[in-house]
Design an enzyme around this catalytic site. Structure first.
Site, PDB file in Angstrom:
ATOM      1  CB  SER A   1      92.309 -35.968  50.938  1.00 52.94           C
ATOM      2  OG  SER A   1      90.916 -36.124  51.029  1.00 52.94           O
TER       3      SER A   1
ATOM      4  CE1 TYR B   1      92.248 -30.998  53.574  1.00 47.87           C
ATOM      5  CE2 TYR B   1      90.587 -32.124  52.246  1.00 47.87           C
ATOM      6  CZ  TYR B   1      91.608 -32.170  53.180  1.00 47.87           C
ATOM      7  OH  TYR B   1      91.997 -33.371  53.705  1.00 47.87           O
TER       8      TYR B   1
HETATM    9  N1  NAP Z   1      90.140 -36.929  58.840  1.00 45.34           N
HETATM   10  C1  NAP Z   1      89.780 -36.969  57.557  1.00 45.34           C
HETATM   11  O1  NAP Z   1      88.570 -37.117  57.227  1.00 45.34           O
HETATM   12  C2  NAP Z   1      90.822 -36.885  56.474  1.00 45.34           C
HETATM   13  C3  NAP Z   1      90.515 -37.374  55.205  1.00 45.34           C
HETATM   14  C4  NAP Z   1      91.463 -37.292  54.202  1.00 45.34           C
HETATM   15  C5  NAP Z   1      92.715 -36.747  54.450  1.00 45.34           C
HETATM   16  N2  NAP Z   1      92.991 -36.270  55.698  1.00 45.34           N
HETATM   17  C6  NAP Z   1      94.308 -35.663  55.928  1.00 45.34           C
HETATM   18  O2  NAP Z   1      94.978 -36.358  56.956  1.00 45.34           O
HETATM   19  C7  NAP Z   1      95.940 -35.489  57.561  1.00 45.34           C
HETATM   20  C8  NAP Z   1      95.811 -35.602  59.072  1.00 45.34           C
HETATM   21  O3  NAP Z   1      94.542 -35.108  59.470  1.00 45.34           O
HETATM   22  P1  NAP Z   1      93.691 -35.747  60.658  1.00 45.34           P
HETATM   23  O4  NAP Z   1      92.450 -36.272  60.073  1.00 45.34           O
HETATM   24  O5  NAP Z   1      94.526 -36.653  61.463  1.00 45.34           O
HETATM   25  O6  NAP Z   1      93.278 -34.418  61.446  1.00 45.34           O
HETATM   26  P2  NAP Z   1      93.622 -33.911  62.938  1.00 45.34           P
HETATM   27  O7  NAP Z   1      93.300 -34.950  63.922  1.00 45.34           O
HETATM   28  O8  NAP Z   1      92.945 -32.588  63.014  1.00 45.34           O
HETATM   29  O9  NAP Z   1      95.212 -33.721  62.918  1.00 45.34           O
HETATM   30  C9  NAP Z   1      95.828 -32.707  62.150  1.00 45.34           C
HETATM   31  C10 NAP Z   1      97.313 -32.671  62.469  1.00 45.34           C
HETATM   32  O10 NAP Z   1      97.933 -31.667  61.632  1.00 45.34           O
HETATM   33  C11 NAP Z   1      98.695 -30.800  62.448  1.00 45.34           C
HETATM   34  N3  NAP Z   1      98.762 -29.437  61.918  1.00 45.34           N
HETATM   35  C12 NAP Z   1      97.785 -28.716  61.337  1.00 45.34           C
HETATM   36  N4  NAP Z   1      98.226 -27.475  61.049  1.00 45.34           N
HETATM   37  C13 NAP Z   1      99.525 -27.426  61.459  1.00 45.34           C
HETATM   38  C14 NAP Z   1     100.522 -26.418  61.458  1.00 45.34           C
HETATM   39  N5  NAP Z   1     100.278 -25.179  60.980  1.00 45.34           N
HETATM   40  N6  NAP Z   1     101.739 -26.707  61.956  1.00 45.34           N
HETATM   41  C15 NAP Z   1     101.992 -27.925  62.470  1.00 45.34           C
HETATM   42  N7  NAP Z   1     101.092 -28.931  62.504  1.00 45.34           N
HETATM   43  C16 NAP Z   1      99.866 -28.675  62.002  1.00 45.34           C
HETATM   44  C17 NAP Z   1      97.969 -30.809  63.787  1.00 45.34           C
HETATM   45  O11 NAP Z   1      98.893 -30.448  64.814  1.00 45.34           O
HETATM   46  P3  NAP Z   1      98.676 -29.305  65.932  1.00 45.34           P
HETATM   47  O12 NAP Z   1      97.284 -28.762  65.778  1.00 45.34           O
HETATM   48  O13 NAP Z   1      98.932 -30.027  67.203  1.00 45.34           O
HETATM   49  O14 NAP Z   1      99.750 -28.321  65.609  1.00 45.34           O
HETATM   50  C18 NAP Z   1      97.563 -32.271  63.909  1.00 45.34           C
HETATM   51  O15 NAP Z   1      98.615 -33.039  64.434  1.00 45.34           O
HETATM   52  C19 NAP Z   1      95.657 -34.081  57.019  1.00 45.34           C
HETATM   53  O16 NAP Z   1      96.592 -33.759  56.022  1.00 45.34           O
HETATM   54  C20 NAP Z   1      94.269 -34.215  56.404  1.00 45.34           C
HETATM   55  O17 NAP Z   1      94.066 -33.304  55.345  1.00 45.34           O
HETATM   56  C21 NAP Z   1      92.095 -36.329  56.727  1.00 45.34           C
END
Ligand code: NAP
Length: 260
Positions: free
Chosen positions: A141, A154
């Site tokens: 991130s 985080y």
């Molecule tokens: N959205 C943002 O603003 C942003 C910005 C920078 C970086 N990121 C990073 O991008 C990545 C994806 O996030 P996203 O934005 O797509 O959020 P999201 O829509 O909430 O998706 C998060 C994903 O992570 C999985 N996950 C979380 N905890 C888990 C666990 N204990 N075991 C297995 N799977 C788990 C969830 O799967 P289940 O809940 O189905 O298990 C889901 O598929 C993350 O690493 C996040 O830190 C996001």
């Protein structure tokens, strides 16, 4: 018959991970989709098999559990000796004062963002080195570039992942393996809701399409760190030029919860 390329994607049930799955499926990749949500993964798997005629296997697992990296490695080997692409994308945010965060939730984050990723890479990387090819994308991130009060653990886990990825990219550069740290900015997914973070305005959020396009385009250029859009450029500039204390104080004011 030549097999399709094969990608393992964690956190594929939603958001950025599901978009990686859709784009790679459309490019003819067979997939192993990982998360805890069986219903969503099964639905996505059917969608990809119907639309793109690829094999989309599912692995239902909690990446915060001990030994899960090993279980994932064993599962992946049912389909291929070594994947062409490993995307460590699963993750979540936790907003608010660190002292108020439940300890089990912090432990879960350390496990998902750090322990499981490092263990998975240690298991999958030797096969890629031996084969002389492979790509590992770690979704970190822009928070990994800057300390963020009220997102303290985080941002710190994402900083770990960024540093680890850059170092590893250098170590394996001559082996044919490419390691990328993908650093999205604020992206339009369920992330903010899970983190219980409600910014005053969701304006300026990136789309999952933008994030995945930037990340996969860099497979050609093999940049070790990929940022996305203006948020990425701004974060890099701030981290480079603004004195650390000024930066942390300013970000702290911006992120302070209303009740603190
Ligand atoms: N959205 C943002 O603003 C942003 C910005 C920078 C970086 N990121 C990073 O991008 C990545 C994806 O996030 P996203 O934005 O797509 O959020 P999201 O829509 O909430 O998706 C998060 C994903 O992570 C999985 N996950 C979380 N905890 C888990 C666990 N204990 N075991 C297995 N799977 C788990 C969830 O799967 P289940 O809940 O189905 O298990 C889901 O598929 C993350 O690493 C996040 O830190 C996001």
């Amino acid at each position: 018959m030549e097999l399709n390329p094969f990608a393992v994607i964690t956190g594929a049930s939603r958001g950025i991970g599901a978009e990686y799955a859709r784009v790679l499926g459309s490019h003819g990749y067979d997939l192993l989709l990982v998360s805890r949500d069986e219903a969503r993964l099964t639905h996505l798997s059917r969608e990809l098999q119907t639309n793109h005629h690829v094999h989309a296997h599912v692995f239902i697992g909690d990446l915060a559990q001990p030994d899960i990296a090993h279980q994932l490695f064993v599962e992946s080997r049912r389909y291929r000796p070594t994947p062409d692409l490993l995307i460590n994308n699963a993750g979540f945010g936790l907003y608010g004062a660190f002292a108020s965060h439940p300890l089990p939730r912090i432990q879960e984050m350390l496990h998902v963002h750090v322990q499981t990723v490092v263990e998975s890479i240690r298991l999958f990387l030797p096969g890629m080195i031996e084969r002389g090819s492979g790509t590992i994308i770690n979704v970190t991130s822009i928070a990994g570039l800057l300390p963020i009060p009220y997102f303290a653990e985080y941002a710190a886990t994402k900083a770990f992942l960024l540093s680890f990825s850059e170092a590893l990219a250098e170590e394996v550069e001559s082996t044919g393996v490419y390691v990328q740290a993908c650093c999205p900015g604020s992206t339009d997914t369920d992330f903010h809701e899970t983190a219980k973070f409600r910014p005053s305005s969701p304006m300026g959020r990136q789309s999952v399409t933008q994030v995945v396009k930037a990340s996969l385009s860099a497979l050609q250029t093999r940049q070790p760190v990929v940022t996305v859009g203006w948020q990425g450029k701004l974060a890099v500039l701030l981290a480079k030029w603004v004195p650390r204390k000024t930066l942390v104080t300013t970000i702290g004011k911006r992120f302070r919860p209303p009740t603190q």
